[in-house]
Design an enzyme around this catalytic site. Structure first.
Site, mmCIF file in Angstrom:
data_model
loop_
_atom_site.group_PDB
_atom_site.id
_atom_site.type_symbol
_atom_site.label_atom_id
_atom_site.label_comp_id
_atom_site.label_asym_id
_atom_site.label_seq_id
_atom_site.Cartn_x
_atom_site.Cartn_y
_atom_site.Cartn_z
ATOM 1 N N GLN A 1 0.778 -1.250 0.000
ATOM 2 C CA GLN A 1 0.000 0.000 0.000
ATOM 3 C C GLN A 1 0.807 1.297 0.000
ATOM 4 O O GLN A 1 0.473 2.233 -0.743
ATOM 5 C CB GLN A 1 -0.948 0.021 1.209
ATOM 6 N N ASN B 1 9.251 0.306 -2.368
ATOM 7 C CA ASN B 1 9.041 0.139 -0.926
ATOM 8 C C ASN B 1 9.228 -1.322 -0.523
ATOM 9 O O ASN B 1 8.440 -1.888 0.224
ATOM 10 C CB ASN B 1 7.671 0.656 -0.487
ATOM 11 N N PHE B 2 10.292 -1.918 -1.051
ATOM 12 C CA PHE B 2 10.630 -3.282 -0.627
ATOM 13 C C PHE B 2 11.205 -3.250 0.782
ATOM 14 O O PHE B 2 11.523 -2.179 1.322
ATOM 15 C CB PHE B 2 11.673 -3.888 -1.570
ATOM 16 N N ASP C 1 0.562 3.839 5.968
ATOM 17 C CA ASP C 1 0.766 3.463 4.562
ATOM 18 C C ASP C 1 0.453 4.630 3.624
ATOM 19 O O ASP C 1 1.350 5.250 3.065
ATOM 20 C CB ASP C 1 -0.117 2.260 4.214
ATOM 21 N N LYS D 1 15.666 -11.196 -10.609
ATOM 22 C CA LYS D 1 16.739 -12.065 -10.129
ATOM 23 C C LYS D 1 17.423 -12.800 -11.284
ATOM 24 O O LYS D 1 18.302 -13.619 -11.056
ATOM 25 C CB LYS D 1 16.202 -13.010 -9.057
ATOM 26 N N GLY E 1 -7.378 20.040 20.334
ATOM 27 C CA GLY E 1 -7.081 21.406 19.912
ATOM 28 C C GLY E 1 -7.448 22.402 20.999
ATOM 29 O O GLY E 1 -7.739 22.021 22.134
ATOM 30 N N GLY E 2 -7.464 23.662 20.635
ATOM 31 C CA GLY E 2 -7.774 24.710 21.606
ATOM 32 C C GLY E 2 -9.269 24.810 21.907
ATOM 33 O O GLY E 2 -9.662 25.470 22.871
ATOM 34 N N GLN E 3 -10.110 24.195 21.104
ATOM 35 C CA GLN E 3 -11.559 24.261 21.314
ATOM 36 C C GLN E 3 -12.058 22.872 21.699
ATOM 37 O O GLN E 3 -11.764 21.908 21.004
ATOM 38 C CB GLN E 3 -12.280 24.688 20.023
ATOM 39 N N ALA F 1 8.214 -3.236 8.074
ATOM 40 C CA ALA F 1 7.119 -2.545 8.766
ATOM 41 C C ALA F 1 5.825 -2.638 7.974
ATOM 42 O O ALA F 1 5.838 -2.671 6.749
ATOM 43 C CB ALA F 1 7.469 -1.076 8.961
ATOM 44 N N GLU G 1 1.523 -1.091 8.265
ATOM 45 C CA GLU G 1 0.712 0.034 8.754
ATOM 46 C C GLU G 1 0.733 0.212 10.276
ATOM 47 O O GLU G 1 1.131 1.241 10.801
ATOM 48 C CB GLU G 1 -0.740 -0.184 8.274
HETATM 49 N N1 COA Z 1 11.774 -10.005 -9.471
HETATM 50 C C1 COA Z 1 12.391 -10.830 -8.595
HETATM 51 N N2 COA Z 1 12.355 -10.630 -7.260
HETATM 52 C C2 COA Z 1 11.649 -9.578 -6.826
HETATM 53 C C3 COA Z 1 10.991 -8.690 -7.692
HETATM 54 C C4 COA Z 1 11.067 -8.934 -9.072
HETATM 55 N N3 COA Z 1 10.476 -8.152 -9.957
HETATM 56 N N4 COA Z 1 10.387 -7.753 -6.951
HETATM 57 C C5 COA Z 1 10.655 -8.025 -5.672
HETATM 58 N N5 COA Z 1 11.410 -9.135 -5.586
HETATM 59 C C6 COA Z 1 11.964 -9.768 -4.399
HETATM 60 C C7 COA Z 1 12.960 -8.837 -3.761
HETATM 61 O O1 COA Z 1 14.196 -8.907 -4.416
HETATM 62 C C8 COA Z 1 12.966 -9.362 -2.353
HETATM 63 O O2 COA Z 1 13.779 -10.529 -2.292
HETATM 64 P P1 COA Z 1 15.032 -10.676 -1.272
HETATM 65 O O3 COA Z 1 14.505 -10.415 0.096
HETATM 66 O O4 COA Z 1 15.450 -12.093 -1.522
HETATM 67 O O5 COA Z 1 16.067 -9.695 -1.617
HETATM 68 C C9 COA Z 1 11.510 -9.769 -2.182
HETATM 69 O O6 COA Z 1 10.941 -9.950 -3.450
HETATM 70 C C10 COA Z 1 10.679 -8.659 -1.554
HETATM 71 O O7 COA Z 1 10.951 -8.645 -0.269
HETATM 72 P P2 COA Z 1 10.156 -7.705 0.749
HETATM 73 O O8 COA Z 1 9.873 -6.376 0.186
HETATM 74 O O9 COA Z 1 10.946 -7.712 1.999
HETATM 75 O O10 COA Z 1 8.760 -8.464 0.866
HETATM 76 P P3 COA Z 1 8.025 -9.039 2.164
HETATM 77 O O11 COA Z 1 6.718 -9.545 1.656
HETATM 78 O O12 COA Z 1 8.865 -10.002 2.883
HETATM 79 O O13 COA Z 1 7.815 -7.782 3.102
HETATM 80 C C11 COA Z 1 7.058 -5.569 3.604
HETATM 81 C C12 COA Z 1 6.789 -6.864 2.844
HETATM 82 C C13 COA Z 1 5.944 -4.618 3.264
HETATM 83 C C14 COA Z 1 7.020 -5.857 5.119
HETATM 84 C C15 COA Z 1 8.428 -4.991 3.202
HETATM 85 O O14 COA Z 1 8.461 -4.841 1.820
HETATM 86 C C16 COA Z 1 8.757 -3.657 3.856
HETATM 87 O O15 COA Z 1 9.097 -3.568 5.040
HETATM 88 N N6 COA Z 1 8.690 -2.581 3.059
HETATM 89 C C17 COA Z 1 9.050 -1.258 3.504
HETATM 90 C C18 COA Z 1 8.005 -0.652 4.355
HETATM 91 C C19 COA Z 1 6.665 -0.637 3.702
HETATM 92 O O16 COA Z 1 6.457 -0.067 2.666
HETATM 93 N N7 COA Z 1 5.693 -1.243 4.406
HETATM 94 C C20 COA Z 1 4.310 -1.025 4.129
HETATM 95 C C21 COA Z 1 3.749 -1.864 3.134
HETATM 96 S S1 COA Z 1 2.104 -1.314 2.904
#
Ligand code: COA
Length: 409
Positions: free
Chosen positions: A17, A95-96, A167, A74, A242-244, A136, A138
């Site tokens: 999100q 936002n990975f 988010d 990859k 707030g103030g009110q 992280a 939301e």
């Molecule tokens: N091709 C191949 N691999 C891909 C890819 C693609 N096009 N796009 C993503 N990936 C892989 C990444 O390389 C990563 O792999 P790695 O950990 O082996 O390096 C993996 O997919 C994504 O990992 P991640 O983003 O950590 O996913 P997750 O599902 O484990 O975690 C979150 C999800 C949201 C917790 C995490 O992305 C995060 O903390 N993001 C930052 C904060 C954030 O935005 N959070 C709110 C989300 S609403």
């Protein structure tokens, strides 16, 4: 009509999100947003599905007006194609989890080398420090940004707000950073790094609670309903902050959302006293000034509620507004989705979708007179592979077929 961000190309590496909410706004403002997804797609395409085998509302409501390509980051071939996409983009947003893009091989140093004009925005849970490497979601951000400790009632546990401040709230902050970086690029000719942490964005939205934390050093907070104070700002229920003074009072017929939030500004007291059938309180020195009322706000709102329970929240809204008294009925999600004025403002919109027929979503809250927004469907997974790879990157159709066969796209 042209669009504010026409000609800006966004390489959208976002998922879930926080990131998608940011790039959706960029798309609504006119940018060409190309969402790069792993072959399995953004995980939310399959989360909380309401219709079998069709992209979820979670996905469709956060990815409107974008294009979608698949790319296996990859694979070596995938990285080469990505390099070309970076060269052709103005903005990249991701936002990975921490370090994921570096692990793909694309450090900020390399990205700058590939495209010195690139604005590269990252959303993470936290800034530099002990939590940098933590993931992280939301409510994690709400917990660590000051929202949860200050939301709820004094005698209950911390409470998460239904607003997605961690988010989508962070997404909006990211949009501000990206737009500022694009403006500065117009001057310097250089791109730059934009980083936004969800904890920081929530803290920014909790600013007034940090104001009160410092006021607490000078004694109790008299406008809070709490009788006792410790060393941190307490949860204060529906107090206005707030103030009110304000509070949510019950209305007829007494359903779970039959409440109206009423704010008592100084000039509102005389008409309120009359409306609630207690005109004598308008002149009574025990009630007539904000200072006099301050130590009995609970009693004041109780008197208002003794009147409001006999009227519907919409009748109370009309009656109070006749006297210019700020108030807001608590609108349920059902009432919001059916609200004609929100539909008239393009804030509740119905969008055609190739697989689900149509869906309803929330429109763009930012209105530009020279850049109107038309909300269009979210893309199917890889729907624009051929457009982007063959027609725009110039990949030969045979190689395109090969890339598909080899699981690169
Ligand atoms: N091709 C191949 N691999 C891909 C890819 C693609 N096009 N796009 C993503 N990936 C892989 C990444 O390389 C990563 O792999 P790695 O950990 O082996 O390096 C993996 O997919 C994504 O990992 P991640 O983003 O950590 O996913 P997750 O599902 O484990 O975690 C979150 C999800 C949201 C917790 C995490 O992305 C995060 O903390 N993001 C930052 C904060 C954030 O935005 N959070 C709110 C989300 S609403």
């Amino acid at each position: 009509m042209s669009k504010a961000l026409e000609g800006v190309r966004v390489l959208d590496m976002t998922h879930v999100q926080s990131g998608p909410s940011a790039t959706q706004i960029l798309a609504w403002l006119g940018a060409d947003v190309v969402k790069v997804e792993a072959l399995g797609g953004d995980i939310t395409r399959k989360q909380l599905r309401d219709v079998p085998d069709v992209d979820s509302l979670y996905f469709t409501m956060l990815n409107c007006n974008k294009r979608s390509v698949t790319l296996n980051m990859k694979s070596e071939e995938g990285k080469k194609i990505f390099t070309e996409l970076v060269r052709k983009s103005d903005v990249m947003v991701e936002n990975f989890g921490p370090g994921a893009v570096d692990r793909m091989g694309f450090t900020w140093d390399l990205l700058q080398e590939l495209n010195p004009k690139l604005v590269y925005a990252s959303i993470k849970g936290f800034g530099e420090g002990p939590y940098t490497h933590y993931k992280a979601y939301e409510v994690v951000a709400q917990a660590m940004g000051g929202s949860m400790s200050t939301t709820g009632f004094e005698d209950g546990p911390p409470v998460a707000t239904g607003a997605q401040i961690g988010d989508s709230g962070t997404g909006i902050h990211a949009v501000a950073g990206i737009l500022a970086a694009l403006v500065q690029r117009g001057v310097t000719g250089r791109g730059q790094r934009v980083t936004v942490a969800m904890q920081h964005a929530v803290l920014n939205l909790c600013r007034v609670k940090l104001r009160d934390q410092q006021r607490l050093g000078h004694g109790p907070l008299p406008e809070y309903p709490n009788k006792e104070f410790g060393d941190s700002v307490p949860r204060s229920g529906n107090a206005s902050g707030g103030g009110q003074p304000g509070w949510a009072v019950k209305c007829a017929p007494g359903g779970p959302d039959d409440y109206i939030y009423v704010i008592v500004q100084p000039p509102g007291w005389v008409p309120i006293a009359e409306l609630i059938g207690r005109p004598e309180l308008a002149e009574d020195p025990e009630w007539s000034t904000p200072e006099a009322r301050l130590n009995k706000l609970d009693k004041m709102f109780q008197l208002i509620e003794e009147w409001s329970v006999h009227h519907s929240k919409l009748d109370v809204l009309a009656m109070l507004n006749e006297h210019n008294i700020p108030c807001g009925p608590i609108l349920s999600t059902k009432e919001l989705i059916e609200d004609a004025s929100l539909a008239d403002n393009n804030m509740i919109v119905t969008v055609d979708h190739p697989e689900r027929g149509s869906f309803t979503t929330v429109g763009c809250p930012i209105k530009l007179s020279d850049s109107p927004v038309k909300v269009e469907t979210s893309p199917l997974l890889g729907q624009h592979n051929e457009d982007v790879y063959v027609r725009e990157l110039g990949i030969d159709p045979d190689r395109f077929a090969e890339l598909q066969k080899n699981g690169v796209i």
